[in-house]
Design an enzyme around this catalytic site. Structure first.
Site, PDB file in Angstrom:
ATOM      1  CG  ASP A  52      64.514-113.809 -27.361  1.00 12.17           C
ATOM      2  OD1 ASP A  52      63.508-114.530 -27.542  1.00 12.17           O
ATOM      3  OD2 ASP A  52      64.445-112.663 -26.882  1.00 12.17           O
TER       4      ASP A  52
ATOM      5  CB  CYS B 282      58.551-118.706 -27.571  1.00 18.66           C
ATOM      6  SG  CYS B 282      57.456-118.701 -26.157  1.00 18.66           S
TER       7      CYS B 282
ATOM      8  CG  HIS C 176      60.234-114.247 -27.870  1.00 22.34           C
ATOM      9  ND1 HIS C 176      61.063-114.913 -26.977  1.00 22.34           N
ATOM     10  CD2 HIS C 176      58.972-114.617 -27.551  1.00 22.34           C
ATOM     11  CE1 HIS C 176      60.328-115.637 -26.154  1.00 22.34           C
ATOM     12  NE2 HIS C 176      59.060-115.479 -26.477  1.00 22.34           N
TER      13      HIS C 176
END
Length: 393
Positions: free
Chosen positions: A278, A73, A280
């Site tokens: 993001d 990430c 993820h």
């Protein structure tokens, strides 16, 4: 690890729309009103390159991981902040991505520099393997400082972009060092580590003359990354106003950091909330189609961006700025100096003309610190790594 990641991914698909608020929305130096410019806000966000976990890409190092789910990430956030620098460099801050619209070649050149394959300048493969020199094994989580150091090394080989990358350590930006770096006669930082333009391997088919042209320019575009720690276990609220002002500057590249154990790429704020992309979400690796074109829709976030309270921000971050010209840099310096006069805004870093005498080991080219310094900096800036790895096991 697999179950935790699967649960996290599958719960990420409910997104809130922007709040109806009179507060201005700031996105990478641009100010918007939710009431009159909502479409413009969403178009600006969608136009940022969005890099997420991927699966089924060629094995890193030939025998390593074929997915970065669960560990990549911060590497993806590093790609996003650097991709924004390349967008500003080659396309301009006003450029917008519109679904289905044919894009110019430079857009695909930028995108290709981050594709998941070993010979792209800033691929997950290159970042992971270059990170070994920074003490990180392949598959290990990075902190903001580590990914900044790795991207600086990789930018040396990107003669097409010809960037001057400066990482300001010890919470201090030294103007003299940056001017020396950007006014260098070489197309990349650290001439000894960079072969002559004529013999460079240009991985993505970029025009060779670009490096020759930039060799003659008086100022190399600057990517300035500032690793910071804004508190011990949580952000010191005295820094919040200063952090907000960073998103208001036209030179802003955003911030990489996140919640504890979860990296995000922050691109702006509204009220007391940060706006972020993001990484993820696990998507399949992308290959060119039969006609040689690269499908690009999965590299743009086409839903309203995520938001979180500024107070939840992990204190370990890296702030980024892009100065395309010397005038841009001078303007940025003036804004930073004015920021020190804002009531209730505690400076996050110091801006000085020359290297302070208390710096123990002057490094005019801002090369990577020696191993003992690197270890010390890793312990300081990446102190969340241990917690993250324990959580991930």
């Amino acid at each position: 690890l697999f179950l935790a990641t699967l649960t996290y991914d599958t719960l990420r698909f409910e997104y809130e729309d922007f709040p109806e608020t009179k507060e201005p929305v700031w996105i990478l130096g641009r100010k918007y009103s939710v009431f009159t410019e909502k479409e413009e806000i969403l178009l600006d966000v969608t136009s940022r390159l969005w890099f997420t976990y991927r699966k089924n890409f060629p094995a890193i190092g030939g025998t390593g991981p074929t997915s970065d789910t669960g560990w990549g990430c911060m590497l993806r956030c590093g790609q996003m902040i650097f991709a924004q620098a390349l967008v500003c460099r080659h396309l301009g801050r006003d450029w917008r991505w519109i679904k289905g619209k044919r894009q110019m070649d430079n857009y695909f050149n930028v995108l290709n520099a981050f594709i998941d394959k070993k010979d792209s300048y800033y691929s997950i493969h290159q970042i992971a393997q270059m990170g070994v020199g920074e003490g990180k094994s392949i598959g290990q989580w990075y902190g903001p400082n580590t990914v900044a150091q790795v991207l600086k090394k990789l930018a040396t080989f990107d003669t097409w972009s010809s960037l001057a990358v400066h990482i300001a350590m010890d919470n201090t930006v030294v103007m003299e060092e940056i001017r020396r770096l950007c006014q260098s006669n070489f197309p990349c930082a650290g001439a000894a580590a960079c072969p002559a333009v004529e013999s460079d391997v240009l991985y993505n088919g970029y025009p060779e003359e670009a490096g020759v042209r930039d060799r003659l320019s008086l100022w190399k575009p600057l990517v300035l990354l500032i690793p910071l720690r804004l508190g011990l276990t949580e952000i010191n609220e005295a820094y919040i106003e200063t952090l907000k002002h960073c998103f208001m500057m036209p030179q802003s590249l955003g911030v990489i950091g996140g919640k504890p154990n979860s990296a995000h790429y922050f691109i702006g704020y509204v009220g007391e909330e940060l706006i972020y992309l993001d990484p993820h979400t696990t998507q399949p690796a992308v290959e060119p189609n039969d006609s040689g074109c690269l499908p690009d829709e999965s590299f743009h976030c086409q839903h309203p961006p995520c938001r979180m309270s500024i107070a939840e921000l992990d204190p370990s971050i890296a702030v980024g700025f892009f100065c395309n010209t010397e005038e841009d840099f001078n303007n940025w310096c003036q804004q930073i100096k004015k920021l020190s006069l804002v009531r209730g805004a505690l400076p996050m870093f110091e801006l000085v003309e020359r290297q302070p005498s208390h710096f123990s080991n002057p490094d005019v080219l801002n090369l990577t610190p020696d191993s003992s310094d690197a270890d010390r900096l890793e312990r300081f800036f990446d102190s969340e790594d241990e917690d993250f790895e324990i959580l991930s096991l």
